[in-house]
Design an enzyme around this catalytic site. Structure first.
Site, PDB file in Angstrom:
ATOM      1  CG  HIS A 227      -1.755   1.392   0.957  1.00 14.67           C
ATOM      2  ND1 HIS A 227      -2.674   1.670  -0.032  1.00 14.67           N
ATOM      3  CD2 HIS A 227      -1.514   2.556   1.562  1.00 14.67           C
ATOM      4  CE1 HIS A 227      -2.987   2.944  -0.004  1.00 14.67           C
ATOM      5  NE2 HIS A 227      -2.305   3.502   0.957  1.00 14.67           N
ATOM      6  CE1 TYR A 231      -1.819   7.440  -0.889  1.00 12.72           C
ATOM      7  CE2 TYR A 231      -1.381   6.046   0.995  1.00 12.72           C
ATOM      8  CZ  TYR A 231      -2.277   6.639   0.132  1.00 12.72           C
ATOM      9  OH  TYR A 231      -3.623   6.429   0.282  1.00 12.72           O
ATOM     10  CG  HIS A 378      -8.182   2.226  -7.922  1.00 11.86           C
ATOM     11  ND1 HIS A 378      -8.493   3.502  -7.476  1.00 11.86           N
ATOM     12  CD2 HIS A 378      -7.202   1.774  -7.099  1.00 11.86           C
ATOM     13  CE1 HIS A 378      -7.723   3.794  -6.435  1.00 11.86           C
ATOM     14  NE2 HIS A 378      -6.934   2.767  -6.184  1.00 11.86           N
ATOM     15  CG  PHE A 379      -3.819  -0.348 -10.870  1.00 12.16           C
ATOM     16  CD1 PHE A 379      -3.050  -0.419 -12.015  1.00 12.16           C
ATOM     17  CD2 PHE A 379      -4.370  -1.520 -10.371  1.00 12.16           C
ATOM     18  CE1 PHE A 379      -2.847  -1.622 -12.659  1.00 12.16           C
ATOM     19  CE2 PHE A 379      -4.173  -2.732 -11.014  1.00 12.16           C
ATOM     20  CZ  PHE A 379      -3.415  -2.775 -12.169  1.00 12.16           C
ATOM     21  CG  HIS A 380      -4.367   1.366 -15.971  1.00 14.51           C
ATOM     22  ND1 HIS A 380      -4.501   0.148 -15.366  1.00 14.51           N
ATOM     23  CD2 HIS A 380      -3.322   1.239 -16.835  1.00 14.51           C
ATOM     24  CE1 HIS A 380      -3.581  -0.697 -15.851  1.00 14.51           C
ATOM     25  NE2 HIS A 380      -2.857  -0.048 -16.744  1.00 14.51           N
ATOM     26  NE  ARG A 442      -5.915  -7.123 -10.348  1.00 16.05           N
ATOM     27  CZ  ARG A 442      -5.125  -6.592  -9.387  1.00 16.05           C
ATOM     28  NH1 ARG A 442      -5.580  -6.471  -8.139  1.00 16.05           N
ATOM     29  NH2 ARG A 442      -3.918  -6.166  -9.646  1.00 16.05           N
ATOM     30  NE  ARG A 443      -2.510  -9.433 -10.674  1.00 16.76           N
ATOM     31  CZ  ARG A 443      -1.741  -9.387  -9.606  1.00 16.76           C
ATOM     32  NH1 ARG A 443      -1.956 -10.193  -8.605  1.00 16.76           N
ATOM     33  NH2 ARG A 443      -0.750  -8.550  -9.536  1.00 16.76           N
TER      34      ARG A 443
END
Ligand code: HAS
Ligand code: CU
Length: 552
Positions: A227, A231, A378-380, A442-443
Site C-alpha cells: 500500500h 504513496y 482504479h490504478f490506471h 482481473r489478471r
C-alpha cells in the site's frame, strides 16, 4: 554554502539524475508494449502468438508490464527526481555523492538480475509475486537490490539535509527539500515489510534452503509495503504540484504550513493501512481489517487537503494572469505549456481515482469489486495517469534542463498529453464498469476464458481502443524525448527548477511543522498498534508448508 550556486555547479548531481531518468524511461519503453497486447487479447485479438518463442505468453507479458512500469520505472524516476529536487531546493550539493552513486549502482545491478529471469519466463509471478507462485531466486535478489539501492540513496539525501540544517540553525527547511526527504523516510520504513518477506521467506525458499513457505504471512508482509508504495509513487508528484507547479502557472503556494501538514500526515498514515488489500484473506481478524479501514479513510484526508491547497494555488495563478469569475480563471492557466497541462490533467484525473480508492477502502463494498477489472481501472487512473502523467509533465522541463536542449516540438508534447487523457477515459471507464456490473476477473487471459460473455464485448472493445490510444500517446512521448536529447537546438535560455514561493514568509511556518521527532514517533507507534497484533499472530502460527508452484 549560503550563496546561490552557479548554474553548472550541480554537474555531478545532474549526471546522476540523468542516469536515473534514462534507465527509468528505458524500463517504461519496454514495459509499455505489453499494455496494448493485454487489452487486445481481452478483446479477442491475441498477438502474443507472434512474439513466441521470445515471449512465452500472456502472463509473462503481464508480469513484465507490471514489474517494469509499476516497480522499475517509478523507483528509478523517483530516486533521480528527488535527488535533483533536494539539492536544487537546498542550493547545496550532495554531502557525500559517493553514497548516491553506490545506491544507483546497486539499483542498476538489481535491475539486471531481475530482468534476466523475467525475460526468460522464469519469474512469471506478476508484480505482486504472491507465493506459492515461485520465481527464480535471481528475481527476488534483484528486486531486493533495487530496494536497498533506493534506501542507500535516501541516506545520501539525509546527510545532505542534515548538513544544510547545521549550516542554517533556526531556518525552515525549504518545502521541496523537506517533502522530498520525507518521501524517502516514509519509503524506507514502508519497505521493511517487503524486505522481511523477501529476505526471510522467499529467498531461502527459492534457493531450496527451506522446503515450503507461508503464503498468508508473505502476503501480509507484502501489503505492509504494497500500500504505502502507492504513496511513494504519488508523493513525488505532490512535491511538484505543491512546490513547483504554482510557479510554472505564475502563482504562489497558497499555504506552506498546510502543504507540510499533508506530508506529515502521509508519513504517519501511509503504512498502517495495508490490510485493505486483504479484506478477502482468511486468517486475519475482521477487527483489524475494520480498524485499518478507518485509518485508510484517515489517509485520504491529506489528499483532500491537497485538493484544496493545490487548487487554491492554481486559482491564485489564474487570477494573477487576469482570470476572473468562479471558474473562468481556469482558462487563463498556461494550458499551452505541456508541462503544466500534463500535471493539471493529472490532478483532475485524481479526483476520480481518489473516489474509486475510497470505494475500495470500504470493507464491505470492496468485496464486490475485489479482483475484478474495476481495480485495473482504479490504478490506471491513479498510478498510470495521476502519477505517470505528472512525471511526464515534470520531464518536459527536467529533460531540457539535463540535456541542455530545447523541448523538441511543444506541439507534439501537447498532443501527447491530450491523447493520454483521450485514452485513459475509455480505458478506465470500461474497466470500472466491467468489474462492477459483470465481475469480470482481473489478471485473466479473458480471450481464452470459456465463461467469456457476449455482454462484455462492447466494453472490452472500448477498453482496447483506450489501451491503443494510451500506447500511441506514449510513442509520441518517446519521440519528443528522443527528439529533445538528440535532435533539438541548444537551449537559448537556461532552464531552472521551478520553485514556488509561498504566499506567506517561510519563517512564519510553525516550528512543529519542521520538527521530525514527534512525527517519527507517532509513525512507529501507529504501525505497532495496527500491525503488531495481527502480524504477531501470523508469525506465531506460521506454517512453512506450501511448496512452490510454476503455473506458466
Ligand atoms: Fe489504490 C488498489 C484504496 C490511492 C494504486 N490502488 C490499488 C492498486 C493500485 C493502487 C496499483 O482500499 C492495485 C493493487 C493490486 O495489484 O492489487 N487507493 C485507495 C485509497 C486511495 C488510493 C483509499 N491507489 C491510490 C493511489 C495509487 C493507487 C494514489 C497509485 C499511485 N486502492 C485502494 C484499495 C485497493 C487499492 C482498498 C485494494 C482493492 C482491492 O480489492 O484489491 C486514496 O489515497 C485516494 C485519496 C484521493 C483523494 C482525491 C483527492 C483529489 C485531488 C484532486 C482534486 C482535483 C480537483 C480538480 C478538485 C481523496 C488531490 C482540479 C482542477 C484543476 C483545473 C486543476
Ligand atoms: Cu492500498
Amino acid at each position: 554554502m549560503e550563496n546561490p550556486m552557479s548554474l553548472n555547479s550541480f554537474r555531478l548531481e545532474e549526471k546522476l539524475t540523468a542516469w536515473h531518468i534514462g534507465i527509468a524511461l528505458g524500463a517504461l519503453f519496454l514495459g509499455t508494449w505489453f499494455g496494448p497486447l493485454q487489452v487486445l487479447e481481452h478483446a479477442g485479438i491475441d498477438l502474443y502468438g507472434k512474439l513466441a518463442p521470445g515471449i512465452k505468453g500472456y502472463y509473462q507479458g503481464l508480469t513484465i508490464h507490471g514489474v517494469l512500469n509499476a516497480l522499475v520505472f517509478t523507483t528509478f524516476f523517483i530516486t533521480g527526481f528527488l535527488t535533483f529536487a533536494t539539492v536544487h531546493s537546498l542550493k547545496m550539493k550532495l554531502r557525500f555523492p559517493w553514497i548516491n552513486i553506490l545506491g544507483l549502482g546497486l539499483m542498476a545491478a538489481g535491475l539486471l538480475m531481475t530482468a534476466a529471469p523475467l525475460l526468460l519466463n522464469n519469474a512469471t509471478v506478476l508484480y505482486t509475486f504472491y507465493p506459492p507462485l515461485e520465481a527464480s531466486s535471481l528475481f527476488y535478489i534483484g528486486l531486493t537490490l533495487v530496494v536497498v539501492g533506493s534506501w542507500v540513496e535516501g541516506f545520501g539525501l539525509y546527510f545532505t539535509l542534515a548538513a544544510w540544517r547545521r549550516a542554517h540553525p533556526g531556518a525552515r527547511t525549504p518545502f521541496v527539500a523537506f517533502a522530498s526527504v520525507l518521501t524517502m523516510v516514509m519509503w524506507q520504513i514502508a519497505s521493511l515489510g517487503i524486505a522481511a518477506e523477501v529476505l526471510v521467506l522467499l529467498i531461502p525458499w527459492s534457493l531450496g534452503l527451506v522446503k515450503g513457505t507461508d503464503p498468508l504471512l508473505a502476503r501480509t508482509l507484502f501489503w505492509f509495503t504494497g500500500h504505502p508504495i502507492v504513496y511513494f509513487w504519488l508523493l513525488p508528484a505532490y512535491v511538484s504540484w505543491y512546490g513547483m507547479l504554482p510557479k510554472q502557472a505564475g502563482g504562489k503556494l497558497f499555504s506552506d504550513p498546510l502543504a507540510r501538514l499533508a506530508f506529515w500526515l502521509f508519513l504517519v498514515l501511509s503504512i498502517p493501512v495495508g490490510l485493505h488489500h486483504q479484506f478477502t484473506d482468511p486468517g486475519i481478524s475482521p477487527a483489524w481489517k475494520a480498524f485499518q479501514t478507518l485509518l485508510t479513510y484517515g489517509v485520504t484526508f491529506p489528499s483532500l487537503l491537497t485538493a484544496f491547497t493545490v487548487v487554491a494555488s492554481l486559482e491564485l495563478a489564474g487570477r494573477a494572469r487576469g482570470g476572473t469569475g468562479l471558474f473562468r480563471w481556469i482558462r487563463k492557466l498556461p494550458w499551452e505549456d505541456p508541462s503544466f497541462s500534463a500535471q493539471a490533467l493529472a490532478i483532475v484525473t485524481f479526483a476520480f481515482g481518489g473516489i474509486g480508492g475510497i470505494i475500495n477502502a470500504s470493507y464491505n463494498i470492496d468485496l464486490l469489486v475485489h479482483n475484478t477489472l474495476w481495480i485495473v481501472g482504479h490504478f490506471h487512473l491513479t498510478l498510470a495517469t495521476t502519477v505517470v502523467l505528472s512525471f511526464i509533465g515534470i520531464s518536459y522541463w527536467l529533460i531540457p534542463k539535463l540535456s541542455g536542449k530545447e523541448l523538441w516540438s511543444v506541439r507534439t508534447a501537447q498532443v501527447q498529453v491530450w491523447l493520454w487523457i483521450a485514452g485513459v477515459l475509455p480505458f478506465s471507464a470500461s474497466h470500472h464498469l466491467l468489474g462492477l456490473r459483470f465481475s469480470v476477473p482481473r489478471r485473466t487471459m479473458l480471450g481464452e476464458a470459456p465463461y467469456l460473455s457476449p455482454e462484455w464485448h462492447p466494453l472490452l472493445l472500448v477498453a482496447a481502443l483506450g489501451g491503443v490510444l494510451l500506447f500511441a500517446s506514449l510513442v509520441l512521448y518517446f519521440v519528443v524525448v528522443l527528439g529533445t536529447v538528440f535532435a533539438s537546438r541548444k537551449l537559448a535560455q537556461p532552464v531552472e527548477m521551478p520553485v514556488a514561493d509561498s504566499v506567506r514568509d517561510l519563517q512564519e511556518t510553525p516550528q512543529w511543522l519542521d520538527t521530525w521527532k514527534p512525527w517519527l514517533i507517532g509513525t512507529i507507534v501507529l504501525i505497532v498498534i495496527s500491525y503488531g497484533p495481527p502480524l504477531a499472530d501470523l508469525i506465531r502460527n506460521a506454517n512453512l508448508s506450501s511448496a512452490g508452484l510454476r503455473a506458466w
